[in-house]
Design a protein around this motif. Sequence first.
Motif, PDB file in Angstrom:
ATOM      1  N   ALA A   1      14.520 -13.497  -0.311  1.00 18.03           N
ATOM      2  CA  ALA A   1      13.059 -13.542  -0.116  1.00 18.03           C
ATOM      3  C   ALA A   1      12.514 -12.136   0.167  1.00 18.03           C
ATOM      4  CB  ALA A   1      12.710 -14.489   1.031  1.00 18.03           C
ATOM      5  N   HIS A   2      13.229 -11.360   0.979  1.00 15.23           N
ATOM      6  CA  HIS A   2      12.820  -9.962   1.231  1.00 15.23           C
ATOM      7  C   HIS A   2      12.812  -9.182  -0.078  1.00 15.23           C
ATOM      8  CE1 HIS A   2      14.607 -10.173   5.600  1.00 15.23           C
ATOM      9  NE2 HIS A   2      13.433 -10.767   5.518  1.00 15.23           N
ATOM     10  N   LEU A   3      13.887  -9.371  -0.861  1.00 17.78           N
ATOM     11  CA  LEU A   3      14.028  -8.612  -2.108  1.00 17.78           C
ATOM     12  C   LEU A   3      12.892  -8.952  -3.071  1.00 17.78           C
ATOM     13  CD1 LEU A   3      15.740  -6.644  -3.796  1.00 17.78           C
ATOM     14  CD2 LEU A   3      17.016  -8.615  -4.667  1.00 17.78           C
ATOM     15  N   ASP A   4      12.644 -10.255  -3.253  1.00 18.89           N
ATOM     16  CA  ASP A   4      11.564 -10.691  -4.159  1.00 18.89           C
ATOM     17  C   ASP A   4      10.236 -10.071  -3.735  1.00 18.89           C
ATOM     18  OD1 ASP A   4      13.431 -12.196  -5.478  1.00 18.89           O
ATOM     19  OD2 ASP A   4      12.869 -14.101  -4.524  1.00 18.89           O
ATOM     20  N   LEU A   5      10.004 -10.090  -2.417  1.00 22.75           N
ATOM     21  CA  LEU A   5       8.728  -9.587  -1.913  1.00 22.75           C
ATOM     22  C   LEU A   5       8.554  -8.085  -2.151  1.00 22.75           C
ATOM     23  CD1 LEU A   5       6.667 -10.664   0.981  1.00 22.75           C
ATOM     24  CD2 LEU A   5       7.265  -8.245   0.931  1.00 22.75           C
ATOM     25  N   VAL A   6       9.581  -7.298  -1.825  1.00 20.71           N
ATOM     26  CA  VAL A   6       9.398  -5.839  -1.954  1.00 20.71           C
ATOM     27  C   VAL A   6       9.331  -5.419  -3.429  1.00 20.71           C
ATOM     28  CG1 VAL A   6      10.388  -5.367   0.314  1.00 20.71           C
ATOM     29  CG2 VAL A   6      11.855  -5.207  -1.717  1.00 20.71           C
ATOM     30  N   ILE A   7       9.985  -6.206  -4.301  1.00 24.84           N
ATOM     31  CA  ILE A   7       9.864  -5.922  -5.736  1.00 24.84           C
ATOM     32  C   ILE A   7       8.432  -6.241  -6.187  1.00 24.84           C
ATOM     33  CG2 ILE A   7      10.583  -6.639  -8.054  1.00 24.84           C
ATOM     34  CD1 ILE A   7      13.430  -6.976  -6.962  1.00 24.84           C
ATOM     35  N   ALA A   8       7.920  -7.390  -5.754  1.00 29.91           N
ATOM     36  CA  ALA A   8       6.541  -7.779  -6.101  1.00 29.91           C
ATOM     37  C   ALA A   8       5.538  -6.752  -5.578  1.00 29.91           C
ATOM     38  CB  ALA A   8       6.223  -9.163  -5.542  1.00 29.91           C
ATOM     39  N   GLU A   9       5.822  -6.181  -4.414  1.00 32.02           N
ATOM     40  CA  GLU A   9       4.901  -5.196  -3.833  1.00 32.02           C
ATOM     41  C   GLU A   9       5.056  -3.817  -4.470  1.00 32.02           C
ATOM     42  OE1 GLU A   9       2.402  -5.817  -2.078  1.00 32.02           O
ATOM     43  OE2 GLU A   9       2.813  -7.841  -1.339  1.00 32.02           O
ATOM     44  N   GLY A  10       6.079  -3.634  -5.294  1.00 32.60           N
ATOM     45  CA  GLY A  10       6.157  -2.406  -6.080  1.00 32.60           C
ATOM     46  C   GLY A  10       7.075  -1.312  -5.564  1.00 32.60           C
ATOM     47  N   CYS A  11       7.961  -1.622  -4.616  1.00 36.07           N
ATOM     48  CA  CYS A  11       8.912  -0.601  -4.145  1.00 36.07           C
ATOM     49  C   CYS A  11       9.874  -0.243  -5.277  1.00 36.07           C
ATOM     50  CB  CYS A  11       9.701  -1.111  -2.954  1.00 36.07           C
ATOM     51  SG  CYS A  11       8.674  -1.400  -1.513  1.00 36.07           S
ATOM     52  N   SER A  12      10.273   1.016  -5.352  1.00 36.98           N
ATOM     53  CA  SER A  12      11.142   1.393  -6.461  1.00 36.98           C
ATOM     54  C   SER A  12      12.626   1.245  -6.144  1.00 36.98           C
ATOM     55  CB  SER A  12      10.830   2.807  -6.957  1.00 36.98           C
ATOM     56  OG  SER A  12      10.478   3.669  -5.914  1.00 36.98           O
ATOM     57  N   GLU A  13      12.992   1.324  -4.854  1.00 36.66           N
ATOM     58  CA  GLU A  13      14.397   1.184  -4.500  1.00 36.66           C
ATOM     59  C   GLU A  13      14.533   0.300  -3.256  1.00 36.66           C
ATOM     60  OE1 GLU A  13      16.229   5.071  -4.222  1.00 36.66           O
ATOM     61  OE2 GLU A  13      15.908   5.447  -6.356  1.00 36.66           O
ATOM     62  N   VAL A  14      15.727  -0.254  -3.079  1.00 37.88           N
ATOM     63  CA  VAL A  14      15.962  -1.159  -1.947  1.00 37.88           C
ATOM     64  C   VAL A  14      17.283  -0.836  -1.246  1.00 37.88           C
ATOM     65  CG1 VAL A  14      14.554  -3.130  -2.649  1.00 37.88           C
ATOM     66  CG2 VAL A  14      16.831  -2.857  -3.623  1.00 37.88           C
ATOM     67  N   GLN A  15      17.292  -1.110   0.053  1.00 40.97           N
ATOM     68  CA  GLN A  15      18.483  -0.870   0.883  1.00 40.97           C
ATOM     69  C   GLN A  15      18.530  -1.959   1.940  1.00 40.97           C
ATOM     70  OE1 GLN A  15      18.311   2.907   2.928  1.00 40.97           O
ATOM     71  NE2 GLN A  15      20.336   2.694   3.852  1.00 40.97           N
TER      72      GLN A  15
ATOM     73  N   VAL B   1       0.837  -1.208   0.000  1.00 47.20           N
ATOM     74  CA  VAL B   1       0.000   0.000   0.000  1.00 47.20           C
ATOM     75  C   VAL B   1       0.874   1.262   0.000  1.00 47.20           C
ATOM     76  CG1 VAL B   1      -1.577   1.367   1.432  1.00 47.20           C
ATOM     77  CG2 VAL B   1      -2.065  -1.046   0.979  1.00 47.20           C
ATOM     78  N   VAL B   2       1.971   1.236   0.761  1.00 52.76           N
ATOM     79  CA  VAL B   2       2.862   2.405   0.780  1.00 52.76           C
ATOM     80  C   VAL B   2       3.525   2.581  -0.594  1.00 52.76           C
ATOM     81  CG1 VAL B   2       4.886   3.478   1.851  1.00 52.76           C
ATOM     82  CG2 VAL B   2       3.243   2.244   3.274  1.00 52.76           C
ATOM     83  N   ALA B   3       3.897   1.452  -1.229  1.00 50.11           N
ATOM     84  CA  ALA B   3       4.487   1.534  -2.570  1.00 50.11           C
ATOM     85  C   ALA B   3       3.475   2.130  -3.568  1.00 50.11           C
ATOM     86  CB  ALA B   3       4.945   0.151  -3.035  1.00 50.11           C
ATOM     87  N   ASP B   4       2.207   1.688  -3.469  1.00 53.78           N
ATOM     88  CA  ASP B   4       1.145   2.250  -4.326  1.00 53.78           C
ATOM     89  C   ASP B   4       0.970   3.740  -4.077  1.00 53.78           C
ATOM     90  OD1 ASP B   4       0.624  -0.156  -5.500  1.00 53.78           O
ATOM     91  OD2 ASP B   4      -1.151  -0.615  -4.277  1.00 53.78           O
ATOM     92  N   LEU B   5       0.951   4.074  -2.794  1.00 55.80           N
ATOM     93  CA  LEU B   5       0.812   5.481  -2.393  1.00 55.80           C
ATOM     94  C   LEU B   5       1.926   6.307  -3.021  1.00 55.80           C
ATOM     95  CD1 LEU B   5      -0.699   7.437  -0.424  1.00 55.80           C
ATOM     96  CD2 LEU B   5       0.981   6.771   1.307  1.00 55.80           C
ATOM     97  N   GLY B   6       3.145   5.803  -2.922  1.00 55.41           N
ATOM     98  CA  GLY B   6       4.287   6.504  -3.500  1.00 55.41           C
ATOM     99  C   GLY B   6       4.114   6.687  -5.002  1.00 55.41           C
ATOM    100  N   ARG B   7       3.688   5.622  -5.671  1.00 54.67           N
ATOM    101  CA  ARG B   7       3.529   5.699  -7.124  1.00 54.67           C
ATOM    102  C   ARG B   7       2.487   6.753  -7.489  1.00 54.67           C
ATOM    103  NH1 ARG B   7       1.896   0.984  -7.880  1.00 54.67           N
ATOM    104  NH2 ARG B   7       3.899   0.061  -7.359  1.00 54.67           N
ATOM    105  N   ARG B   8       1.359   6.774  -6.756  1.00 52.03           N
ATOM    106  CA  ARG B   8       0.297   7.745  -7.072  1.00 52.03           C
ATOM    107  C   ARG B   8       0.720   9.161  -6.760  1.00 52.03           C
ATOM    108  NH1 ARG B   8      -5.711   6.022  -6.083  1.00 52.03           N
ATOM    109  NH2 ARG B   8      -5.864   7.995  -7.202  1.00 52.03           N
ATOM    110  N   LEU B   9       1.588   9.308  -5.757  1.00 48.80           N
ATOM    111  CA  LEU B   9       2.053  10.657  -5.398  1.00 48.80           C
ATOM    112  C   LEU B   9       3.272  11.066  -6.226  1.00 48.80           C
ATOM    113  CD1 LEU B   9       1.837  10.465  -1.469  1.00 48.80           C
ATOM    114  CD2 LEU B   9       0.253  11.648  -3.015  1.00 48.80           C
ATOM    115  N   GLY B  10       3.804  10.132  -6.992  1.00 48.98           N
ATOM    116  CA  GLY B  10       5.022  10.421  -7.743  1.00 48.98           C
ATOM    117  C   GLY B  10       6.246  10.500  -6.837  1.00 48.98           C
ATOM    118  N   VAL B  11       6.226   9.691  -5.780  1.00 51.24           N
ATOM    119  CA  VAL B  11       7.305   9.708  -4.796  1.00 51.24           C
ATOM    120  C   VAL B  11       8.027   8.354  -4.824  1.00 51.24           C
ATOM    121  CG1 VAL B  11       7.790   9.811  -2.316  1.00 51.24           C
ATOM    122  CG2 VAL B  11       6.070  11.333  -3.316  1.00 51.24           C
TER     123      VAL B  11
END
Length: 284
Positions: free
Chosen positions: A240-254, A219-229
């Motif tokens: 497994a963390h990486l696969d999940l956050v990519i699937a959920e739509g995060c644009s960057e990872v750390q 939901v936060v990733a969606d929010l970011g996308r809609r806000l252009g953030v």
Amino acid sequence: SAKAAGKRTFRLFCTEMEVRLHERVRLEAKLRAALADMDGLFLYYQPITDVRTRAVTAREALIRWHHPGRGWISPAEFIPIAEESGLIRDLGAWVLRRACEDAASWEDGARVAVNVSPRQLGTGTLASAVLDALFASGLSPDRLEIEVTESALLGDEKAGLADLRRIRDMGVRVALDDFGTGFSSLAHLRAFPFDKIKIDGSFVRDAVQRPDCAAIVGVVADLGRRLGVTTVAEGVETQAHLDLVIAEGCSEVQGYLLGRPAPRAADLPRIADLTAPFPTRKTA
Ligand code: C2E
Ligand code: MG
Ligand code: MG
Ligand code: MG
């Protein structure tokens, strides 16, 4: 008797408090000295990676302190001491300057992300500290990113936002750190045009086992996308963390999977000296 026992408890309590107070006063003195001679304070850098291009877009500066007697002390322990003693202003100015100087020499042109304490906000001094650091280093403002937590905005919100607006007007980017922890509120996203939202690592790490945490990340990733953030998933430790956050739509990872915080090249020999328990001299 109960009275005697009470006295004993009271005395024990006082002694414990005294010990803690002494320890704190000594830590503060040592930190003041470290800051005065710039001795034992280092910046480590951790990469932040774009999910699509796999390029390092930024590196977060994370402060490290090597205490002469105690060894490495976590920023979680000494930043609060710096905040309460007022040392945070000088410490924060040093971090800004050093981070901008280091970033100016990076050949990949990645941005540098600098954490700013709540105590540095709302005092009207952030803009001049940022300007000093940019001027001294020659770093372009769009290569600097300032990270603030939501708690930084809880005190005098108006003054805090005014400081953030001033630096954003210079072209510096502003990120909302540890999003989802503490007093999270969508009002902060309405009150200020943040360039980046960093989703706290605790959500990311739980998301593999817990669908509710995965949903929050999504939901936060969606929010970011809609806000252009831009949205960054923090604390990515496993594939497994990486696969999940990519699937959920995060644009960057750390996180540790992509790179642990590491000292800048120039500090490497000194760090090696400090960490070796028994320095051995090369013979022959
Ligand atoms: P932060 O800004 O949220 O920084 C991220 C923290 O998560 C860092 O801890 C980093 O080392 C850690 N981390 C990164 N990847 C992973 C991972 O995959 N797993 C886990 N478990 N942890 C990960 P660190 O360096 O101990 O810093 C703690 C906090 O201290 C920072 O949280 C920040 O709030 C504060 N801090 C650090 N440097 C500075 C500074 O220069 N100025 C100020 N004001 N605060 C700082
Ligand atoms: Mg941060
Ligand atoms: Mg964070
Ligand atoms: Mg944090």
